[in-house]
Enzyme design. Sequence first.
Site, PDB file in Angstrom:
ATOM      1  CB  ALA A 170      -0.892  -0.008   1.231  1.00 32.57           C
ATOM      2  CG  HIS A 171       2.570   2.748  -3.471  1.00 33.30           C
ATOM      3  ND1 HIS A 171       1.919   1.680  -4.032  1.00 33.30           N
ATOM      4  CD2 HIS A 171       2.754   3.635  -4.484  1.00 33.30           C
ATOM      5  CE1 HIS A 171       1.740   1.897  -5.323  1.00 33.30           C
ATOM      6  NE2 HIS A 171       2.232   3.084  -5.634  1.00 33.30           N
ATOM      7  NE  ARG A 172      -2.548   4.447  -6.865  1.00 33.52           N
ATOM      8  CZ  ARG A 172      -1.785   3.974  -7.854  1.00 33.52           C
ATOM      9  NH1 ARG A 172      -1.359   2.738  -7.830  1.00 33.52           N
ATOM     10  NH2 ARG A 172      -1.460   4.739  -8.858  1.00 33.52           N
TER      11      ARG A 172
END
Length: 370
Positions: free
Chosen positions: A208-210
């Site tokens: 998860a990086h957005r």
Amino acid sequence: MSDDSEIAIVLGTRPEIIKLAPVIRECQERSIPYTVIHTGQHYSESLTDVFFSELGLPEPEYELAVGSGSHGQQTGEMIIGIEEALLEAEPDTVLVQGDTNSVLAGAIATSKLPIDLGHVEAGLRSHDRTMPEERNRIVADHTSEYLFAPTDQARRALCDEGVPDEWIYVTGNTVVDAVEQNKSVALERTAIFDEHDLTRGEFCLLTAHRAETVDDEERFASLLEGASRVADALEMEIIYPIHPRAANAVEEFDLEIPDGVRTIEPQKYLDFLALESGAALVLTDSGGIQEETCILGVPCVTLRENTERPETLEVGANVLVGTDPQEIHDGALEMIDRTPDWTNPFGDGEAAGRIVDTVLHGEAPMEVAK
Ligand code: UD1
Ligand code: UDP
């Protein structure tokens, strides 16, 4: 365009390096002159250098070292640097891939010069214009002479926006080329399972990086709670190679990584491919990972409200659950038993060859007065 014409490849982030590596390789194998311009949007060793060395890519001819910043500042600096590089290198065609700010900058800089632009991975739409990536890909598509759509669905999205059909080339996605070129070597060479004491098929993988996920404290905390519930319900540890943006957010919001979730450093591509292949289930907000899991036959749960990869949902490889903990839990339970008998919708692994063939021998749709 003849075989001695030059192609410039603009890239700047992890997924662009991975997905353009097959195109660079194709240029190398055919001795086609090419120039790589690295914007420096990603600069940490783990997000850029490791991929160049692992994928056998030569050093970029131009390293703009733009780094992080506000969207406007970052994109503006990249446009200036790319224009200077293009004026010096004088390529006939520029290729950009995907939807990052590096793509936006490459598209704008090229669109002001007498150089053709090719957008690799054209026509993807989440229909969510709050995402910077959606705006970036729309601009890139509408400034390109060559639109390399990975699927027929992407081609139709472009036609719906008025792009003439003859400008669009359905090539498949170069992510398939990359997976096929690297998967067996990854599985043979990896020591990642031993390093992290993991057994294939007995762990889940999370990324998860957005911005829309991790820059919002409530959404990120909710996502982590969902991951924790999945770990409990499946009695499996969740391995989370954490992008620097997410790591910074954990620190800034003082979030606690729950029991059952183990963060590790961002991984090299081959180790990451091995982790994906060995995972029982992948939870992600990444674009490329939705595609790779679909190709690798690993069920995917997407932690977003929408996706520009609807093909993965349609073939049954992926579900959209957002960041609500219960939805994440339910989606994981739904997908964990899914038989991976779907068909890969992203092509046959020959996309890079088609892209290079088109640029060399296809007719650019128009002479643009720039
Ligand atoms: C960018 C793309 C995103 C893509 C992702 C791939 C845009 C708008 N976003 O997001 O679409 O999915 O790349 O990974 O282009 N940072 C580092 N080291 C780096 C780069 C970034 O520590 O090498 C940290 C910095 O704190 C930086 C933050 O991550 O401010 C965000 O970096 P940025 O390049 O703006 O966007 P990404 O989140 O990486
Ligand atoms: N990836 C990697 N190491 C990691 C996480 C991802 O090599 O620790 C690779 C992954 O295999 C995929 C790409 O990075 O090819 C996806 O990049 P990311 O999720 O950063 O960007 P997105 O695809 O969402 O733009």
